[in-house]
Design an enzyme around this catalytic site. Structure first.
Site, PDB file in Angstrom:
ATOM      1  CB  SER A 113      29.752  -7.551  -5.168  1.00  0.00           C
ATOM      2  OG  SER A 113      30.158  -8.187  -6.349  1.00  0.00           O
ATOM      3  CB  ILE A 124      37.982  -4.244  -0.531  1.00  0.00           C
ATOM      4  CG1 ILE A 124      39.283  -3.518  -0.180  1.00  0.00           C
ATOM      5  CG2 ILE A 124      38.158  -5.752  -0.654  1.00  0.00           C
ATOM      6  CD1 ILE A 124      40.374  -3.637  -1.230  1.00  0.00           C
ATOM      7  CD  GLU A 125      32.725  -5.804  -6.961  1.00  0.00           C
ATOM      8  OE1 GLU A 125      31.750  -6.379  -7.472  1.00  0.00           O
ATOM      9  OE2 GLU A 125      33.451  -5.007  -7.592  1.00  0.00           O
ATOM     10  CB  ILE A 126      34.237  -9.525  -0.769  1.00  0.00           C
ATOM     11  CG1 ILE A 126      35.354  -8.702  -0.136  1.00  0.00           C
ATOM     12  CG2 ILE A 126      34.477 -11.017  -0.528  1.00  0.00           C
ATOM     13  CD1 ILE A 126      35.344  -8.700   1.379  1.00  0.00           C
TER      14      ILE A 126
END
Length: 131
Positions: A113, A124-126
């Site tokens: 991540s 916001i974690e992608i």
């Protein structure tokens, strides 16, 4: 009893900045629909089989969360492209990465991540699924 998440509602201070982030930076599609009480035209960000409905602080639709406030969300998204490509896109959009890439524990398996903040300071974690 529960199968999957259909949508969630995000409250923003700045509708234009929020739309810019979720469409330009995150690559989601902006849609308009009629809903709420009373029914009015609303906006949402579509991605995959889910969406994020948008509320503007002070102009929320009923029913709503008990205390809808911008910046209270911590969301994790699984990317449709490799995380290295996500980082390239974030850099091209001049959007700062707060942390990562780091290994985390996702809902179904390990994930790799990066973390950013949206204009309302939601975390916001992608992520990408890790083998």
């Amino acid at each position: 009893m529960i199968d999957h998440l259909d949508h969630l509602v995000l409250t923003t201070f700045n509708e234009d900045a929020c739309i810019d982030f979720y469409t330009r930076v995150m690559g989601m599609a902006l849609e308009s629909f009629v809903g709420g009480t009373p029914p009015v035209t609303r906006k949402a960000f579509k991605f995959g089989n889910q969406k994020i409905n948008l509320h503007v602080r002070g102009k929320e639709f009923e029913p709503k969360a008990h205390v809808p406030v911008p910046g209270a969300l911590d969301l994790c998204f699984i990317a449709s492209v490799p995380l290295d490509e996500v980082m390239t896109q974030l850099n091209a959009a001049h959007w700062p990465i707060l942390e990562g890439p780091v290994m985390r524990t996702g809902a179904t398996q390990k994930i790799r991540s990066v973390y950013v903040r949206d204009p309302d300071l939601n975390l916001i974690e992608i992520s990408e699924l890790s083998p």
